[in-house]
Scaffold this motif. Structure first.
Motif, short mmCIF file in Angstrom:
data_model
loop_
_atom_site.label_atom_id
_atom_site.label_comp_id
_atom_site.label_asym_id
_atom_site.label_seq_id
_atom_site.Cartn_x
_atom_site.Cartn_y
_atom_site.Cartn_z
N VAL A 6 -46.13 3.43 -141.48
CA VAL A 6 -45.20 4.28 -140.73
C VAL A 6 -43.93 3.49 -140.41
N ILE A 7 -42.77 4.13 -140.67
CA ILE A 7 -41.48 3.50 -140.40
C ILE A 7 -40.65 4.43 -139.51
N PRO A 8 -40.66 4.22 -138.20
CA PRO A 8 -39.77 4.98 -137.33
C PRO A 8 -38.51 4.13 -137.13
N VAL A 9 -37.36 4.66 -137.48
CA VAL A 9 -36.17 3.80 -137.42
C VAL A 9 -34.92 4.61 -137.12
N TYR A 10 -34.04 4.00 -136.38
CA TYR A 10 -32.78 4.63 -135.96
C TYR A 10 -31.65 3.70 -136.34
N PRO A 11 -30.62 4.23 -136.99
CA PRO A 11 -29.56 3.34 -137.48
C PRO A 11 -28.71 2.72 -136.37
N ILE A 12 -28.39 1.47 -136.51
CA ILE A 12 -27.43 0.81 -135.61
C ILE A 12 -26.83 -0.39 -136.34
N THR A 13 -25.53 -0.53 -136.25
CA THR A 13 -24.84 -1.69 -136.82
C THR A 13 -25.32 -2.95 -136.10
N PRO A 14 -25.64 -4.02 -136.79
CA PRO A 14 -25.62 -4.26 -138.24
C PRO A 14 -26.99 -4.16 -138.89
N ALA A 15 -27.91 -3.38 -138.28
CA ALA A 15 -29.25 -3.23 -138.86
C ALA A 15 -29.35 -2.01 -139.77
N THR A 16 -28.28 -1.19 -139.79
CA THR A 16 -28.35 0.12 -140.44
C THR A 16 -28.88 0.09 -141.87
N SER A 17 -28.44 -0.87 -142.66
CA SER A 17 -28.84 -0.82 -144.07
C SER A 17 -30.35 -1.05 -144.25
N TYR A 30 -41.83 8.07 -143.11
CA TYR A 30 -40.54 7.63 -142.56
C TYR A 30 -40.15 8.62 -141.48
N VAL A 31 -40.09 8.19 -140.24
CA VAL A 31 -39.82 9.12 -139.12
C VAL A 31 -38.38 8.93 -138.65
N ARG A 32 -37.59 9.99 -138.85
CA ARG A 32 -36.15 9.92 -138.53
C ARG A 32 -35.97 10.23 -137.05
N VAL A 33 -36.18 9.26 -136.22
CA VAL A 33 -36.16 9.46 -134.77
C VAL A 33 -34.75 9.68 -134.24
N GLU A 34 -34.68 10.13 -133.00
CA GLU A 34 -33.39 10.46 -132.40
C GLU A 34 -32.88 9.36 -131.47
N SER A 35 -33.59 8.24 -131.38
CA SER A 35 -33.10 7.10 -130.59
C SER A 35 -33.99 5.90 -130.84
N GLY A 50 -43.24 13.13 -126.65
CA GLY A 50 -42.92 13.75 -127.94
C GLY A 50 -42.91 12.72 -129.06
N ALA A 51 -42.31 11.56 -128.78
CA ALA A 51 -42.23 10.50 -129.80
C ALA A 51 -43.60 9.87 -130.04
N VAL A 52 -44.36 9.64 -128.99
CA VAL A 52 -45.69 9.03 -129.17
C VAL A 52 -46.56 9.96 -130.03
N ALA A 53 -46.52 11.25 -129.71
CA ALA A 53 -47.29 12.22 -130.49
C ALA A 53 -46.80 12.25 -131.94
N SER A 54 -45.49 12.11 -132.14
CA SER A 54 -44.94 12.04 -133.50
C SER A 54 -45.54 10.86 -134.26
N GLY A 55 -45.66 9.74 -133.55
CA GLY A 55 -46.23 8.53 -134.17
C GLY A 55 -47.69 8.70 -134.51
N VAL A 56 -48.43 9.34 -133.62
CA VAL A 56 -49.86 9.60 -133.88
C VAL A 56 -49.99 10.48 -135.12
N GLU A 57 -49.17 11.53 -135.15
CA GLU A 57 -49.24 12.47 -136.28
C GLU A 57 -48.84 11.80 -137.59
N ALA A 58 -47.78 11.00 -137.55
CA ALA A 58 -47.32 10.31 -138.77
C ALA A 58 -48.40 9.34 -139.27
N ALA A 59 -49.07 8.68 -138.33
CA ALA A 59 -50.13 7.73 -138.70
C ALA A 59 -51.29 8.47 -139.36
#
Lengths: 383, 287
Positions: free
Chosen positions: A23-34, A52-57, B70-79
């Motif tokens: 699982v990859i949850p990631v949010y873009p931020i300079t200079p880690a974006t790439s 790949y989880v496109r999180v909001e923060s 919401g995010a923790v549940a998202s992580g559980v589901e993705a896993a």
């Protein structure tokens, strides 16, 4: 061995791809974006079989990471600066819940004033979060340290998350030749994640992240303290095994021409490359100067540092961070833990270049110190 | 409706006498069954069910922080997805952890349409910390941070409309419910569990401590809220709105208000204003 020309961002993304991450949850931020972009493309192209989880923060990135890790998934994420600061709360929780998450942090200054450029204030400010912290000097180290981190964090005697720190722009956006190991070799080395800790599984229900009264809280923190101490052995063993398989061996510290040195510079990260060059020049001029490169900042390798610096006359500690009124964090820790004549130098904040002249100045100032802590590289004119 | 006698939330937890929250959790879990992973943000539920080394949860359960269920549940589901495992993932969150501090994390999870069921158990204020107003506190309620006084009649804004905000996220299944209408609620949980992607259920839950009523009256209060139109039971399935319970004849709002301490300061004109607000809302929703 496949030699690629890559930035450190590309290198850590490659490392995550090689490490059987789920699982990859990631949010873009300079200079880690790439890093986020490379991983998205790996998944989109089917080169990497991960969610790949496109999180909001960034706060949600780390929260998704904790949820996924607690369900038994191997997790990778990346961030920088304000993103790391936004994660602050959940960084402590990830460590306290003993979730073996691995994260790359592209070191960048903290606002205000807003700066996208490099220093190490962001990760240093999280030193007490319970995360293992490893600092890379170059892209190769960044790649190797991510792979190593999975073995370290997931070890049942450790179970603390790990942060691999790479200097923003200096490493994240500079291309270098990088040896990208074969997938099968890395896969064998890191295996797949087998949770040794609590896990969310209906077959064996557990409550994770419970509420704790004064009867138990301190023991939980003490366990983490011991785990950080235990991690030293695990890091040592993983280094050794890694060296045997991949041909690159790392220690907690790197001793660069320190054995007969009268003055030893202590530093972390990319600046060590510059310092090594300057030391070579100064040595040709007859002065005995060495560098102790600190690779692992947490756990803090007191004995390993001491073994290298104990015979030096004076120590110059370089900090790309500042704790107001008392100097840099590394300087203060060295003063606290070692019986040495050390002086602190604040350098390179907010992307200020650290030049060979600055290093020469630091050596000069250390010989006849006027102050405990000095700022090097400030503009001389009024602004 | 066949309801299992099996319980997935053990007795002996530390909820107040007359608390409606465990009722909601028990009913939902009777529908979802043992192959379920539950996520809770910080709040009453977390504190009353998980004082280490005890736990009331018979199913796997995780708490991380206040603003990130919401995010923790998202992580559980993705896993689960990544590991090829299948389980229901359900969030039991309070109104503060949903409408206020957890709103961004909820919005992200719903927008990404993770296969999770998010149940907001709404007792209309921060009850765990001693009754401070939240975005879900109703018009006119006196709380510790929206107190009635010489210059205030309590909370001066109507409650944030969370279910409709979820509808605006194109969440495939959104519903409101009340712990006092168990069959209606459980049918909705069932639909949510059969929905592919996200579901959101906003469960109204009377709080004896925060609202100020006798602990024996919890279910009665929940019914009064629905019968007066202060709370409307509906569902929105793939965008189609349907009221699921329509009181034969709406009772005057005052019957609901006068049964609770939090509204006892209201003057006649203020009650009329609140009645007018309820009338307008009911007419908008067709109740």
């Amino acid at each position: 061995m496949v030699l690629k020309i890559a930035t450190a961002n590309r290198a850590v993304a490659e490392a995550a791809k090689l490490s059987n991450v789920n699982v990859i949850p990631v949010y873009p931020i300079t200079p880690a974006t790439s890093i986020a972009e490379y991983l998205a493309k790996f998944v989109a192209d089917g080169e990497m079989d991960a969610e790949y989880v496109r999180v909001e923060s960034e706060h949600s990135a780390m929260s998704v990471a904790i949820g996924a890790s607690s369900t038994g998934a191997r997790v990778f994420t990346a961030t920088s600066s304000q993103g790391l600061a936004l994660m602050h709360e959940v960084l402590f929780i990830a460590a306290g819940m003993r979730a073996p998450i691995v994260m790359a942090n592209a070191n960048r200054a903290l606002s205000a004033p807003l700066s996208i450029w490099n220093d190490q204030q962001d990760s240093i400010s999280e030193r007490d979060s319970g995360w293992i912290q490893i600092y890379a000097e170059n892209a190769q180290e960044a790649l190797d340290f991510v792979i190593q981190s999975y073995r370290i964090t997931e070890h049942p005697e450790v179970l603390l998350p790990a942060m691999v720190c790479l200097d923003g722009f200096i490493l994240t956006h500079t291309v270098e030749p990088v040896d990208v190991p074969e997938k099968e070799v890395v896969s064998d080395f890191v295996s797949t994640y087998k949770p040794a800790n609590a896990i969310l599984d209906p077959e064996n229900p557990m409550s994770i992240g419970t509420f704790t009264d004064p009867n138990y809280y301190m023991e939980a923190r003490h366990d983490m303290y011991n785990a950080m101490i235990n991690s030293k052995n695990i890091i040592r063993n993983v280094n050794k095994e890694f060296g045997e398989i991949f041909g690159r061996e790392y220690d907690f510290v790197e001793n660069y021409r320190c054995d007969d040195a009268e003055i030893i510079i202590v530093a972390m990260g990319s600046v060590c490359g510059t310092v090594k060059d300057v030391i070579d020049e100064i040595r040709r001029e007859g002065e005995k100067v060495g560098l102790l490169k600190l690779r692992v900042f947490r756990p803090f390798p007191t004995d390993e540092i001491n073994a290298v610096v104990k015979n030096a006359d004076k120590i110059a500690v370089l900090d790309k961070n500042v704790s107001f009124d008392i100097g840099g964090a590394l300087y203060n820790e060295i003063k606290a833990k070692l019986d040495v004549d050390a002086y602190g130098f604040i350098i390179g904040l907010g992307g200020r270049d650290v030049t060979p002249e600055h290093i020469r100045k630091i050596v000069k100032e250390t010989k006849k110190p006027e102050k405990d802590v000095q700022w090097i590289g400030l503009r001389e004119e009024e602004i | 409706m066949k309801i299992t006698e099996k319980e997935f939330l053990a007795p002996g937890h530390r909820a107040c006498a007359g608390c409606g929250e465990p009722i909601g959790v028990r009913l939902a879990l009777k529908v979802l069954g043992e192959n379920t992973i539950a996520v809770s943000p910080t709040g009453c539920l977390e504190v009353i069910t998980s004082p280490y080394p005890e736990t009331a949860w018979e199913i796997p359960w995780i708490h991380v922080a206040f603003e990130n269920a919401g995010a923790v549940a998202s992580g559980v589901e993705a896993a689960l997805k990544s590991l090829g495992r299948k389980s229901n993932v359900v969030v039991f969150a309070g109104d503060g952890g949903t409408a206020d501090i957890g709103f961004q994390s909820l919005s992200g999870a719903m927008e990404r349409n993770h296969d999770i069921i998010y149940i907001c158990i709404d007792n209309e204020a921060y009850m765990n910390t001693g009754v401070q107003r939240s975005g879900a506190t109703p018009y006119g309620a006196s709380t510790m941070t929206s107190p009635a006084g010489k210059k205030s009649f309590g909370e001066d804004k109507p409650k944030k409309n969370l279910p409709m905000i979820m509808v605006a996220h194109n969440v495939p299944y959104v519903a409101t419910a009340s712990i006092s209408y168990p069959e209606d609620f459980m049918k909705k949980v069932k639909k949510a569990s059969e929905t592919e992607g996200s579901s959101y259920i906003h469960l109204h839950q009377p709080c004896t401590t925060g609202w100020g009523f006798d602990p024996s009256k919890t279910i009665e209060l929940g019914r009064l809220a629905v019968e007066t139109g202060a709370w409307i039971l509906y569902e929105v399935e793939n965008g189609d709105f349907k009221v699921t319970y329509r009181p034969a004849q709406r009772k005057p709002l005052i019957e609901y208000l006068k049964a609770q301490k939090r509204f006892k300061h209201l003057k006649e004109a203020e009650v009329a204003m609140l009645q007018d607000y309820v009338d307008r809302t009911c007419s908008e929703y067709g109740v």
